[in-house]
Structures are given as structure tokens and as C-alpha cells.
Design a protein around this motif. Structure first.
Motif, short mmCIF file in Angstrom:
data_model
loop_
_atom_site.label_atom_id
_atom_site.label_comp_id
_atom_site.label_asym_id
_atom_site.label_seq_id
_atom_site.Cartn_x
_atom_site.Cartn_y
_atom_site.Cartn_z
N ARG A 177 -3.53 -1.89 7.71
CA ARG A 177 -3.46 -0.86 6.61
C ARG A 177 -4.66 -1.35 5.69
N LEU A 178 -5.31 -0.31 5.13
CA LEU A 178 -6.63 -0.43 4.77
C LEU A 178 -6.55 -1.55 3.33
N HIS A 179 -5.36 -1.40 2.56
CA HIS A 179 -5.53 -2.32 1.59
C HIS A 179 -5.61 -3.69 1.95
N SER A 180 -4.96 -3.89 2.84
CA SER A 180 -4.82 -5.25 3.41
C SER A 180 -6.16 -5.95 4.19
N LEU A 181 -6.63 -4.93 4.72
CA LEU A 181 -7.87 -5.33 5.57
C LEU A 181 -9.19 -5.36 4.34
N LEU A 182 -9.05 -4.55 3.63
CA LEU A 182 -10.38 -4.65 2.50
C LEU A 182 -10.23 -6.20 1.86
N ARG A 183 -9.06 -6.62 1.44
CA ARG A 183 -8.88 -7.86 0.75
C ARG A 183 -9.08 -9.08 1.70
N ASP A 184 -8.99 -8.63 3.06
CA ASP A 184 -9.23 -9.96 3.68
C ASP A 184 -10.72 -10.24 4.11
N GLN A 185 -11.06 -11.60 3.41
CA GLN A 185 -12.44 -11.97 3.29
C GLN A 185 -12.93 -12.50 4.54
N GLN A 192 -10.53 8.31 -1.95
CA GLN A 192 -9.44 9.34 -1.76
C GLN A 192 -8.65 9.01 -0.39
N LEU A 193 -8.47 7.86 -0.06
CA LEU A 193 -7.56 7.17 0.93
C LEU A 193 -6.27 6.49 0.73
N SER A 194 -5.31 6.75 1.53
CA SER A 194 -3.96 5.88 1.26
C SER A 194 -4.11 4.58 1.41
N PRO A 195 -3.66 3.49 0.55
CA PRO A 195 -3.65 2.29 0.80
C PRO A 195 -3.09 1.68 2.12
N PHE A 196 -2.07 2.68 2.42
CA PHE A 196 -1.35 2.18 3.60
C PHE A 196 -1.95 2.89 4.97
N ALA A 197 -2.82 3.57 4.84
CA ALA A 197 -3.68 4.49 5.94
C ALA A 197 -4.09 3.07 7.10
N LEU A 198 -3.99 3.58 8.42
CA LEU A 198 -4.27 2.51 9.19
C LEU A 198 -5.83 2.52 9.64
N SER A 199 -6.34 1.37 9.42
CA SER A 199 -8.19 1.31 9.68
C SER A 199 -8.41 1.82 10.67
N SER A 200 -7.78 1.73 11.98
CA SER A 200 -8.51 2.47 13.26
C SER A 200 -8.25 3.81 13.43
N GLN A 201 -7.54 4.42 12.59
CA GLN A 201 -7.20 5.84 12.47
C GLN A 201 -8.01 6.67 11.57
N ASP A 208 4.53 -2.46 -4.13
CA ASP A 208 4.52 -3.66 -3.84
C ASP A 208 4.50 -3.55 -2.35
N TYR A 209 3.27 -4.52 -1.79
CA TYR A 209 2.94 -4.56 -0.61
C TYR A 209 2.39 -5.84 -0.47
N GLU A 210 2.91 -6.69 0.73
CA GLU A 210 2.71 -8.16 0.78
C GLU A 210 3.06 -8.93 -0.26
N GLU A 211 1.88 -9.82 -0.78
CA GLU A 211 2.22 -10.35 -1.95
C GLU A 211 1.45 -9.37 -3.08
N HIS A 212 1.12 -8.54 -3.13
CA HIS A 212 0.39 -7.65 -4.01
C HIS A 212 0.89 -6.41 -4.75
N THR A 213 0.54 -5.97 -5.94
CA THR A 213 1.08 -4.76 -6.21
C THR A 213 -0.29 -3.80 -6.04
N VAL A 214 0.13 -2.75 -5.45
CA VAL A 214 -1.29 -1.87 -4.98
C VAL A 214 -0.99 -0.56 -6.08
#
Ligand SMILES: [Zn+2]
Length: 269
Positions: free
Chosen positions: A149-157, A176-185, A240-246
Motif C-alpha cells: 500500500r502506497l502510504h506504507s511504502l512511502l514511509r519505508d526508509q 490524487q492517489l489513495s493511501p491504500f492503492a497498491l504500488s505495483s498497480q 487508522d492503518y498499521e501504527e499510523h493515522t492516515v
């Protein structure tokens, strides 16, 4: 972080270090070489790698690495300028100016490491490329290599360095992308939008931070639940997603859909 770096680059290299320390026991993460090894040496300025600031000595033998986490603040004080009573860490320069690290709150999360260049290299090896130095092609490769999911990938150092949870919110809104959109799609146009948003949002943040702007002025989406979207005026939502609030705009980013807290929906299934 880049705004910090630019502010500190000149003053920390102006004079040799007269005294290194004191350091809070929870803040200083290394003991060999000892902090006193810095004394008498001059810093070559500051570089940044993701959220870490690197102060290498001019002779190339030592690197002071500082990670501020969320509550740490680094400040350069001129000679005689009043500072905090008990900084988490301090460098005093010849002539009396000081570099001080403070941390709000009781928990000490910020860290200081004194390392050899080899050890610093090993410490930084796992970091991905700097987010503000990517083009769309390289970003596309990173997105395709790791389907998340994009939000998770963007945050991953380790995937790309330099974006935290707040900027992930700002960037995805601009793209204009959903935080839950899948990166490979993502299609090519979406990747280009994301690359453009990373550049424009990080540049906007740097511009404002350099002029002293606080979180409330810098963030247009992050931490603004229920406030009107600055593009379409729809009330902003959060999940709420993983340990974060999106935070996101249900109109600009998810086509009107409300995102569900996945942890909860999994429990209820
Ligand atoms: Zn909107």
C-alpha cells in the motif's frame, strides 16, 4: 530536515569543537570512540541522509550522526545566547557558540552516535535513495519491486528515504492517489503524478520551514480531520492503518469511498 541542515551547515564548521558533551545517557548511543575524541577537531558542515544529520570531522576520521526522531530539536546558539538548562546533547565550539539537542517530553527517543566513517556507512547502508532526488523512472522501479500500500511504502526508509507519515499524507493528496492503492498497480500517469507530488510537496515543505513555518501552516491534509480539502472542500477523513493515522480526501483520492480500518475489519470478518 533539509531546512535544519541548511541552517546549521555554516555555523557548525566555523570553529573547532572545544567540548563535546554532556550527553543524556539515553541519547548517546555509542561509547567508543568517546565523545572527547571530537575535541580540537573541526566539523566539515552537515549532510543529511533521510532523517539523519551527519556531521563529519574535517579530517575525515569521525562522523557524528544525529537522529531527531519526532520530538528532537537541534539549535545553534551564539556565544552567550541562552539555551536549555539540560540539553540532551551539546557541542561547544571555540569562541563559545554551541550546538544543542533538546527533546520535548520525558521520553528520550532522539539519538546521537559517534562513529568511524566505516561504521557510519554500515549504519546508513540499508537506506533507500533520497526521495527528493528520484525521477519518475526510478520511482516506478521502486514501486514495482515492492507491492505494498502506497502510504506504507512511502514511509519505508529502506524503499526511499526522507518521507515520514505526515508528508506521505500530503504527497498522496497532491498526487490524487489513495493511501491504500497498491504500488505495483499504478499506471504510468499515476507514477508520474506521484513523482511530481513528491518533488513539489518536499520543496514546498522546505520553502516554508526555511521561513519558520510551523506544522499548522505546512500541513494541508495531515492532522486536519473534518476540515475542508483545500482543493475540493470535501471534509478530510482519516483511517487508522498499521501504527499510523492516515489523513486523506475522500473525493480527491478515493473516488468518494471511505477507507476502512483494516485491523478492525480483519477482526470482525
Ligand atoms: Zn479534495
Amino acid at each position: 530536515m533539509e531546512a535544519w541542515r541548511r541552517q546549521l551547515d555554516d555555523p557548525v564548521s566555523a570553529f573547532p569543537i572545544a567540548k563535546a558533551g554532556p550527553a543524556h545517557i539515553a541519547t548517546l548511543k555509542t561509547y567508543d570512540p568517546p565523545l572527547s575524541a571530537l575535541e580540537g577537531r573541526r566539523l566539515a558542515g552537515v549532510r543529511r541522509r533521510a532523517k539523519r544529520l551527519l556531521f563529519a570531522t574535517e579530517d575525515g576520521e569521525l562522523v557524528l550522526l544525529v537522529h531527531l526522531m519526532t520530538a528532537g530539536r537541534l539549535k545553534h546558539l551564539r556565544a552567550g545566547e541562552k539555551g536549555p538548562k539540560t540539553p540532551a546533547f551539546q557541542l561547544e565550539f571555540e569562541g563559545g557558540s554551541r550546538l544543542v539537542l533538546t527533546e520535548a517530553g520525558a521520553k528520550k527517543r532522539a539519538g546521537v552516535w559517534l562513529l568511524t566513517p566505516e561504521a557510519a556507512g554500515a549504519e546508513l547502508e540499508h537506506l533507500g535513495p533520497e526521495a527528493n532526488e528520484l525521477n519518475a523512472k526510478r520511482l516506478g522501479e521502486i514501486l514495482a519491486a515492492d507491492n505494498r500500500r502506497l502510504h506504507s511504502l512511502l514511509r519505508d526508509q529502506r524503499a526511499l528515504a526522507g518521507i515520514g507519515r505526515a508528508w506521505a499524507n500530503e504527497i498522496l493528496h497532491t498526487a490524487q492517489l489513495s493511501p491504500f492503492a497498491l504500488s505495483s498497480q499504478l499506471d504510468e500517469a499515476e507514477i508520474a503524478r506521484l513523482a511530481g507530488a513528491i518533488d513539489s510537496e518536499l520543496a514546498r515543505g522546505l520553502f516554508l520551514r526555511e521561513r519558520g513555518a510551523g506544522d499548522k501552516q505546512v500541513y494541508r491534509v495531515h492532522n486536519r480531520l473534518g476540515e475542508p480539502c483545500h482543493v475540493c472542500e470535501t471534509p478530510l477523513a482519516r483511517v487508522d492503518y498499521e501504527e499510523h493515522t492516515v489523513y486523506y480526501c475522500p473525493k480527491c483520492q478515493t473516488g468518494g469511498r471511505t477507507l476502512k480500518d483494516r485491523r478492525l475489519s480483519r477482526l470482525l470478518r
